[in-house]
Design an enzyme around this catalytic site. Structure first.
Site, PDB file in Angstrom:
ATOM      1  N   PRO A  64       0.851  -1.205   0.000  1.00  0.00           N
ATOM      2  CA  PRO A  64       0.000   0.000   0.000  1.00  0.00           C
ATOM      3  C   PRO A  64       0.884   1.252   0.000  1.00  0.00           C
ATOM      4  CG  PRO A  64       0.098  -0.964   2.199  1.00  0.00           C
ATOM      5  CD  PRO A  64       0.847  -1.894   1.297  1.00  0.00           C
ATOM      6  N   VAL A  68       0.951   5.488  -0.668  1.00  0.00           N
ATOM      7  CA  VAL A  68       0.130   6.701  -0.763  1.00  0.00           C
ATOM      8  C   VAL A  68       0.176   7.233  -2.186  1.00  0.00           C
ATOM      9  CG1 VAL A  68      -0.191   9.051   0.095  1.00  0.00           C
ATOM     10  CG2 VAL A  68       0.583   7.242   1.652  1.00  0.00           C
ATOM     11  N   CYS A 122       2.793   2.409   9.868  1.00  0.00           N
ATOM     12  CA  CYS A 122       3.121   3.731   9.306  1.00  0.00           C
ATOM     13  C   CYS A 122       3.856   4.551  10.358  1.00  0.00           C
ATOM     14  CB  CYS A 122       1.851   4.445   8.864  1.00  0.00           C
ATOM     15  SG  CYS A 122       2.180   6.085   8.175  1.00  0.00           S
ATOM     16  N   LYS A 157      -0.399  -5.200   9.194  1.00  0.00           N
ATOM     17  CA  LYS A 157       0.962  -4.894   8.709  1.00  0.00           C
ATOM     18  C   LYS A 157       1.661  -4.125   9.818  1.00  0.00           C
ATOM     19  CE  LYS A 157       3.461  -2.775   4.822  1.00  0.00           C
ATOM     20  NZ  LYS A 157       4.319  -1.844   5.558  1.00  0.00           N
ATOM     21  N   ASN A 204       8.506  -7.491   4.349  1.00  0.00           N
ATOM     22  CA  ASN A 204       8.483  -6.201   3.653  1.00  0.00           C
ATOM     23  C   ASN A 204       9.758  -5.429   4.008  1.00  0.00           C
ATOM     24  OD1 ASN A 204       6.858  -3.054   4.099  1.00  0.00           O
ATOM     25  ND2 ASN A 204       7.530  -3.903   2.161  1.00  0.00           N
ATOM     26  N   ASP A 255      13.095  -3.377   1.457  1.00  0.00           N
ATOM     27  CA  ASP A 255      14.246  -3.543   0.563  1.00  0.00           C
ATOM     28  C   ASP A 255      14.058  -4.669  -0.448  1.00  0.00           C
ATOM     29  OD1 ASP A 255      15.475  -1.408   1.702  1.00  0.00           O
ATOM     30  OD2 ASP A 255      16.969  -2.551   2.825  1.00  0.00           O
ATOM     31  N   ALA A 312       7.520  -2.138  -2.413  1.00  0.00           N
ATOM     32  CA  ALA A 312       6.974  -0.784  -2.552  1.00  0.00           C
ATOM     33  C   ALA A 312       7.832   0.018  -3.520  1.00  0.00           C
ATOM     34  CB  ALA A 312       6.898  -0.108  -1.187  1.00  0.00           C
TER      35      ALA A 312
END
Length: 510
Positions: A25, A27, A108, A150, A208, A210, A232
């Site tokens: 996810p 932004v 986050c 997450k 999650n 690198d 990401a």
């Protein structure tokens, strides 16, 4: 949007020895168009960008703009930020018909999210996370609908393991672990921590952090034994990363263009100016600067005229008219183009599926905004170009008028000074003659009278000489007239005698 058939769960996709490839996810980026693109290149599961659950439930506009999908956008996980179990469950119930699961953001690290009670601050509230997972599992009717979280890790890994085990007991479908703490940003990922978490749970674990190349997927799996990887920044740099491309292939770029055209979708509409409009805006500010300088009150028009008369301006003046007309034509063309763009995007109407594609609505508004901005820039540039021409002309005219006025003023001052001098002399003479007292005043008056008498004598002498000359000339003319009269009398007498002789001869013949 169409609902899933509900016959299978994403959990069924986790098979031993297979590593699922998941789009994180992100932004603004993980929206429908980008998800449609990465699905073409071996991406198994896609997440939406993080959505604040409270805003999502409170505002229809937020629901329409933050969540868009279509029937090909599967499997799809909707990620929410929440700090209230019932709000999260309500949001999950709303999106359940159009997605395959929800994910609670507990990772986050942004300050605004943590200060609002969202994101990474939730890893310190395991009971709240457990309660939110349980509410989602209990209130969503579809038993195959997943509820995942997450997270980031603690410095004390035991706290992270405790959080994950409590979430597992509440029925979490899987856990995504970002292998960094909330304070870390670009430090190396703690793969050992991810492995410890994986060994402590029976539910699937996704790693999650690198994941930049396809080779990182296999290496992470070997290090940690995880069931999937989430990428990401790696996907942003190369949307075809999961397909094994080291760099973004050309066909991936064209796929992105095709998807954007098909869906009328932009991830982040740009407000940057093109080169030509940047140049026009710069030209506008230069005009404003020149006009401000020309209007400075302490620089006179004559000073500006002296500046305009420099040699460099005389050289520029030869091309001034051509440059002026060229710029007028260019600016008017740009102005008309801006008018056309404003009319074009002002008349655009969205179809009935506008709520499914709200970014198309935002994109059109951004286009309209840019067209209006360009209209204002070009319009003011044309106006100020004409104003600057007129100001320079008026300054030259004012300087010329000022020079003429100064010359006339100098002549008037000289005449006034001369008249004043004569008046002073006359007044002094009157005072000397009429009101003068003392020897000094009398001597000054006598001296002035003497000068006047001398001047009158000179004039009288000149007139006398002229009179004498006239009298001598008149005497000569008188004598000449008397001589002519005597000669006339003699000729008349001779004529009479000849006439008498002729008359006597005529009588003898008879």
């Amino acid at each position: 949007m169409k609902t899933c058939n509900g016959n299978s769960s994403i959990v069924d996709m986790f098979e031993k020895g297979k590593v699922l490839k998941i789009c994180a996810p992100m932004v603004r980026y993980s929206k429908l168009a980008f998800r449609s693109l990465v699905r073409k290149y071996n991406c198994d599961i896609c997440f939406t960008p993080m959505i604040v659950a409270a805003d999502f439930m409170r505002s229809v506009k937020a629901r329409d703009s933050e969540f868009t999908t279509n029937e090909r956008d599967r499997p799809l996980i909707v990620q929410f930020a929440a700090h209230d179990a019932q709000t999260l469950a309500d949001a999950a119930c709303v999106v359940a018909p159009f997605s395959d699961g929800v994910d609670l953001n507990c990772g986050c690290p942004q300050r605004w999210a943590m200060s609002a009670g969202y994101g990474a601050c939730l890893i310190n509230k395991p009971e709240l996370v457990k309660d939110m997972v349980r509410h989602v599992r209990n209130q969503v009717d579809n038993p195959n609908y997943t509820a995942s979280i997450k997270i980031r890790i603690h410095k004390d890994l035991r706290r992270t393991v405790d959080l994950c085990q409590k979430a597992e007991s509440a029925g979490v479908s899987w856990i995504t672990v970002h292998g960094r703490t909330a304070e870390e940003r670009h430090q190396p990922v703690h793969y050992d921590a991810i492995k410890t978490i994986k060994d402590s749970l029976s539910v699937p674990v996704i790693a999650n952090g690198d994941i930049k190349y396809l080779r990182d997927v296999e290496s992470t799996h070997q290090l940690t034994g995880i069931d999937g990887v989430m990428a990401a920044r790696g996907l942003l740099a190369n949307p075809a990363m999961f397909a094994g491309y080291e760099d973004t292939p050309l066909e991936c770029i064209w796929d992105w263009v095709d998807i954007s055209i098909e869906q009328g979708y932009l991830l982040k509409p740009s407000t940057k100016m093109t080169l030509q409009w940047t140049a026009v805006a710069l030209f506008l500010y230069v005009e404003i600067g020149i006009l401000v300088i020309l209007c400075l009150p302490f620089i006179s028009a004559r000073r500006w005229q002296s500046i305009f008369q420099l040699r460099i301006w005389s050289f520029v003046a030869r091309f001034w008219n051509k440059v002026f007309l060229t710029m007028i034509i260019v600016l008017i063309v740009l102005f008309l183009d801006a008018v056309r763009e404003v009319r074009k995007y002002s008349q655009k109407e969205l179809g009935t599926d506008s709520k499914l594609q709200p970014n198309m609505f935002d994109h059109l508004h951004m286009k309209l905004f840019r067209a209006q901005r360009n209209l204002y820039i070009s319009g003011f540039a044309v106006f100020l170009w004409l104003v600057m021409r007129r100001v320079i002309t008026l300054i030259n005219q004012l300087a010329a008028m000022s020079g003429t006025t100064a010359a006339l003023q100098a002549q008037a001052d000289n005449a006034n000074q001369t008249a004043k001098k004569y008046m002073e002399d006359n007044e002094l003479l009157k005072q000397t003659l009429m009101e003068g007292k003392g020897d000094k005043a009398t001597s000054e008056g006598m001296e002035l009278l003497r000068k006047e008498v001398e001047a009158l004598r000179e004039e009288l002498k000149t007139a006398g000489d002229a009179l004498k000359k006239s009298e001598s000339e008149a005497e000569g003319m008188k004598k000449q007239t008397e001589g002519l009269a005597r000669e006339y009398d003699r000729l008349l007498k001779e004529h009479q005698e000849l006439q008498n002789l002729q008359d006597s001869g005529s009588k003898k013949d008879d």
